[in-house]
Write an enzyme that holds these catalytic residues in place. Structure first.
Site, PDB file in Angstrom:
ATOM      1  N   GLY A 608     -19.861 -14.276 -29.544  1.00 35.42           N
ATOM      2  CA  GLY A 608     -20.934 -15.182 -29.153  1.00 35.42           C
ATOM      3  C   GLY A 608     -22.216 -14.416 -28.923  1.00 35.42           C
ATOM      4  O   GLY A 608     -22.291 -13.198 -29.133  1.00 35.42           O
ATOM      5  N   THR A 613     -15.322 -10.974 -27.227  1.00 32.31           N
ATOM      6  CA  THR A 613     -14.241 -11.069 -26.248  1.00 32.31           C
ATOM      7  C   THR A 613     -12.945 -10.563 -26.873  1.00 32.31           C
ATOM      8  O   THR A 613     -12.631 -10.900 -28.017  1.00 32.31           O
ATOM      9  CB  THR A 613     -14.069 -12.519 -25.775  1.00 32.31           C
ATOM     10  OG1 THR A 613     -15.316 -12.990 -25.251  1.00 32.31           O
ATOM     11  CG2 THR A 613     -13.017 -12.604 -24.678  1.00 32.31           C
ATOM     12  N   ASP A 723     -26.040 -22.794 -22.821  1.00 25.78           N
ATOM     13  CA  ASP A 723     -25.392 -22.619 -24.129  1.00 25.78           C
ATOM     14  C   ASP A 723     -24.081 -23.401 -24.158  1.00 25.78           C
ATOM     15  O   ASP A 723     -23.014 -22.855 -24.444  1.00 25.78           O
ATOM     16  CB  ASP A 723     -25.150 -21.137 -24.401  1.00 25.78           C
ATOM     17  CG  ASP A 723     -24.835 -20.871 -25.879  1.00 25.78           C
ATOM     18  OD1 ASP A 723     -25.153 -21.738 -26.705  1.00 25.78           O
ATOM     19  OD2 ASP A 723     -24.275 -19.803 -26.188  1.00 25.78           O
TER      20      ASP A 723
END
Length: 877
Positions: A608, A613, A723
């Site tokens: 992102g 991640t 977001d």
């Protein structure tokens, strides 16, 4: 290890004990009083089951359980109802989440329940009304000292009328608890309430008249709600130490009160007295008017500000006992009368008075002000007062602050103001005053603020103002003043002197230079000129030498400071993982690097705008998600550290849990709990291959809405995500939804580094006003949520390729609106929803989503309102 069999009382408060609450403490059959407050205890609270061959629970004898100020997590166990003798249950200042168990209603002896400063949600259980002895109920508490646990409780719905009607209830404290609904207009039985704080909620309707029947009521805070109508005539205002109804929509005249006979019933229970003193005193002392009243702890306040009251000013009579100071706030209303002696009747009752009448429509003279000899602060700004400033004000020797800006006052400034030894603030700006500034004014030696701007003053500024050691603001701009600007003791803002064409030029700090002495003869002038030439040469040499030395010292100082700064940053960026909860020993920097294979792509589970991640299995069955932040070189390390520690304290059942973090030279990452269900984006994408039911969609929608409502309404400071998109919602194996990346936009900002475009949102989810003006608010999150909800109902993406048939710029929002207008909503929903839910229920959810995506920011609902509407859809049959 079991406790001694005859132990009745155990107080271990205020130590540094860690680990879970020992089972032996709650398994004791004889222990009556247990206080473990203000330690470092963590883990969930467990209530041991009854022993074999016994129906009596181990904690049946326990009357006091105090666990405040620890790190206890998970939910309040329903089994605590087994401790049937409990009188005091204090679970405040922990990290508890979920609902208040309805089973607490079985604690019929319960007198005190304090669950404030946790992360509790859901409705206040009506079963609490069965606690007939309940005297103190603290649901939230905002009066936290710096560094203490903030308040994150955010309940749903209103306060049950049955709970409010408990006859024994004396203290009800629930400010900013996210409560809505209306207060009951009727109440059965006697009222024993002494303290009611329901401020900063969303309560609507009228102020109930039965508050006037509460003979012992001394504290009532209903501020910042949505209340309408008038203040009940039976309310004994003169007996209330604190009355705050500010920030509502109350209207009509504010009726005068007569001297009342107040209750003299003393508080008999020591525990109730303790809560009364702590909650009430902290509110009174911490209020903004405390400093205006000289910091006197014995104060009273009646705040009616920012409503729609009109007509004449009330004549309030106080009936309080002892010596006290009194604040009366009537500002921000529509009072349209003149000052009268009747209005100032309370001046005979208190030892110190503060009055705020600003921003009304009051007119006439200010002569009556001189009759209130105990007044310490008076704000009558932005009204229509006329005439001259009364010279009699010079006899108000307790006066500390006088604000009369924005009126129609004429005449001169009274010189008698110089007799006010206590005066600190004098604001007469934006009037029509003329004449000169009185020389005698400088005798008010404690003056800190003088504002005379936007008047018609002439003459010079008294040079004696340079002797006012505490004067920090002198604003005389836009007058007709001339002459010199005095040498003030504090830095000068040259904007305070503009608009005076004949005034000497301002040079900033210590504004003007002393004038040169006059020369009496040409011979003296020649001799003086020669001396000046030599003097100037010497000064040039001295200045050059001094400059060189100072520059050299600054260079050395810079390198020393930079070296220390780098050393400090280097020390902070050692290979240390900071955790917020009790973490297993496997959670180390080295193990995280090993478990992610040094952040190998094989362990990548998502990317992102904030970074990537990775999945990390630190031990068999112990999985975490590691978000490696793409933030480059840090410029605000300390600010980042403070921000991430704030986020680490945030707990909610629909937010991913931030376990810890690491700040390093090459890597900075956050550690979250791992969720095995993937993200919502994948879930929506796969809706075409499997039928997703109404129950699943509704559950996810409510979870997502509650998470955002919590960030917007209950966090301190409030958090705007910026977001919101499906990939930022994670699911567990039971399809419980969790919001991730909350607060990361804020973290990016404090580091002062470049951020990717995803930080400002993702195309297709960004609110139109955010995209065009870059101005973001919580309503931008509401818009993005609406888009996500539309995707969740339809199984289509925001910019689905199927929309190309309608032309460029057509989105899922446009498609939803078009189908509603055509009354063809069935085409919008996925097949699984059509098979498992009524059409009217689906259409209502569609309308909720479209209201969230309204182009008008004002029309969009709040996330709190959205969460309530979605939850109500699940209750409809």
């Amino acid at each position: 290890m079991p406790l001694p069999p005859r132990l009745r009382r155990l107080n271990l408060a205020g130590n540094n004990f860690s680990g879970p609450v020992p089972d032996a403490f709650l398994a004791s059959a004889t222990l009556r009083y247990l206080d473990l407050s203000f330690n470092g205890l963590s883990g969930p609270l467990r209530i041991p089951p009854p022993l074999a061959n016994s129906s009596t629970p181990p904690c049946a004898a326990l009357t006091h359980l105090r666990l405040a100020g620890n790190l206890v997590v998970d939910q309040i166990p329903g089994e605590i109802a087994q401790c049937r003798s409990l009188r005091v249950l204090d679970l405040s200042r922990n990290v508890l989440e979920g609902p208040i168990p309805p089973g607490l209603g079985r604690l019929t002896a319960l007198s005190v329940l304090d669950v404030s400063r946790n992360s509790l949600t859901d409705r206040i259980p009506v079963e609490l009304a069965n606690c007939r002895e309940l005297t103190v109920l603290v649901l939230t508490n905002l009066t936290a000292s710096p560094g203490e646990q903030p308040e994150f409780n955010a309940f749903l719905g209103g306060l049950p009328a049955e709970v409010l009607a408990i006859r024994a209830l004396e203290v009800l404290w629930a400010p900013r608890a996210n409560l809505d609904g209306r207060l009951p207009l009727s109440r059965n039985g006697t009222c024993g309430l002494r303290v009611v704080n329901l401020g900063q909620n969303y309560i609507a309707g009228a102020v109930p008249r039965w508050f006037g029947e509460c003979q012992d009521l001394a504290f009532l805070d209903l501020s910042s709600n949505s209340l309408e109508g008038s203040v009940p005539t039976g309310l004994m205002i003169g007996c209330l130490t604190y009355l705050n109804v500010s920030g509502n929509s109350l209207s009509g005249p504010l009726l005068s009160s007569e001297k009342s006979k107040c209750s003299s019933r003393l508080i008999g229970d020591d525990t109730v007295m303790q809560y009364y003193d702590e909650l009430v005193d902290n509110t009174l002392i911490g209020n903004s008017f405390g400093s205006e009243l000289g910091g006197n702890a014995s104060v009273a306040l009646h705040d009616f500000s920012n409503n729609r009251f009109d007509g004449t000013l009330p004549s309030l009579t106080l009936s309080l006992h002892g010596n006290y100071s009194y604040g009366l706030w009537l500002n921000g209303n529509m009072f349209n009368t003149t000052l009268s002696t009747g209005f100032f009747g309370f001046c005979n009752d208190a030892t110190g008075i503060a009055v705020n009448l600003s921003s009304n429509q009051l007119s006439g003279s200010l002569d009556m002000l001189s009759s209130c000899i105990t007044i310490r602060s008076f704000d009558g700004g932005y009204n229509n007062f006329s005439g001259s400033v009364p010279a009699g004000i010079g006899g108000l020797h307790l006066l500390r602050s006088l604000v009369l800006r924005g009126n129609n006052l004429t005449g001169q400034i009274p010189g008698q103001f110089g007799d006010l030894a206590a005066l600190k603030v004098l604001d007469l700006s934006r009037n029509y005053l003329s004449g000169s500034i009185p020389l005698h004014l400088a005798d008010a030696s404690h003056l800190e603020v003088l504002r005379f701007d936007h008047n018609r003053l002439s003459g010079s500024i008294p040079s004696s103002f340079s002797e006012l050691t505490q004067l920090t603001i002198l604003d005389v701009s836009f007058n007709n003043l001339s002459g010199d600007i005095p040498n003030l003791r504090h830095p000068v803002d040259c904007g305070f002197f503009i608009g005076n064409s004949l005034l000497q030029q301002c040079f900033g700090t210590n504004a003007s230079l002393p004038p040169t002495e006059p020369i009496s003869s040409s011979k003296g002038a020649k001799r003086w000129g020669g001396q000046m030439t030599k003097f100037k040469s010497l000064m040039v040499i001295l200045v050059a030498a001094t400059t060189a030395v100072i520059s050299f010292l600054l260079v050395i100082l810079f390198f020393v400071c930079e070296r220390r700064k780098r050393a400090k940053i280097s020390n902070m960026r050692t290979k240390v993982v900071v955790t917020f909860t009790d973490a297993p020993p496997e959670l180390t920097y080295e193990n995280l690097i090993r478990a992610t294979s040094n952040f190998s792509i094989q362990n990548l589970i998502g990317t992102g705008g904030f970074g990537a991640t990775y999945k990390a299995e630190l031990a068999p069955g112990f999985l975490v998600a590691v978000k490696r932040l793409a933030m480059g070189r840090f410029q605000g390390l300390q600010q980042f550290d403070a921000e991430i520690r704030t986020l680490g304290r945030i707990r909610h059942r629909n937010l991913v849990t931030l376990i810890g973090y690491h700040i390093g030279e090459s890597d900075t990452f956050l550690i979250y709990n791992y969720l095995s269900g993937g993200n919502l984006e994948t879930f929506i994408h796969e809706m075409g291959s499997r039928k997703v039911t109404w129950t699943e969609v509704h559950k996810i929608a409510v979870d997502v809405a509650q998470a955002l409502a919590f960030l917007h309404c209950s966090c301190t400071p409030r958090i705007i995500h910026r977001d919101i998109k499906p990939s930022n919602f994670l699911l567990d194996e039971h399809l419980n939804a969790y919001l991730s990346d909350f607060g990361l936009a804020r973290l990016i900002e404090v580091t002062q580094t470049h951020a990717t475009t995803d930080v400002a949102g993702t195309f297709g989810y960004v609110a139109p006003e955010y995209a065009t003006t870059c101005r973001v608010s919580d309503k931008a999150d509401v818009y993005s949520f609406g888009v996500v909800l539309l995707e969740l109902m339809s199984g289509k993406r925001s910019l689905d390729p199927s929309f190309s048939q309608f032309g460029n710029g057509f989105t899922i929002v446009s498609w939803g609106r078009m189908l509603v207008q055509e009354d063809n909503t069935s085409e919008f929903f996925s097949q699984g929803l059509l098979d498992t839910a009524r059409k009217d229920r689906l259409t209502e959810m569609l309308k909720i989503a479209l209201s969230c995506t309204s182009e008008s920011v004002a029309v969009r609902p709040s996330m709190r309102q959205v969460a309530a509407k979605l939850k109500q859809l699940g209750h409809e049959r």
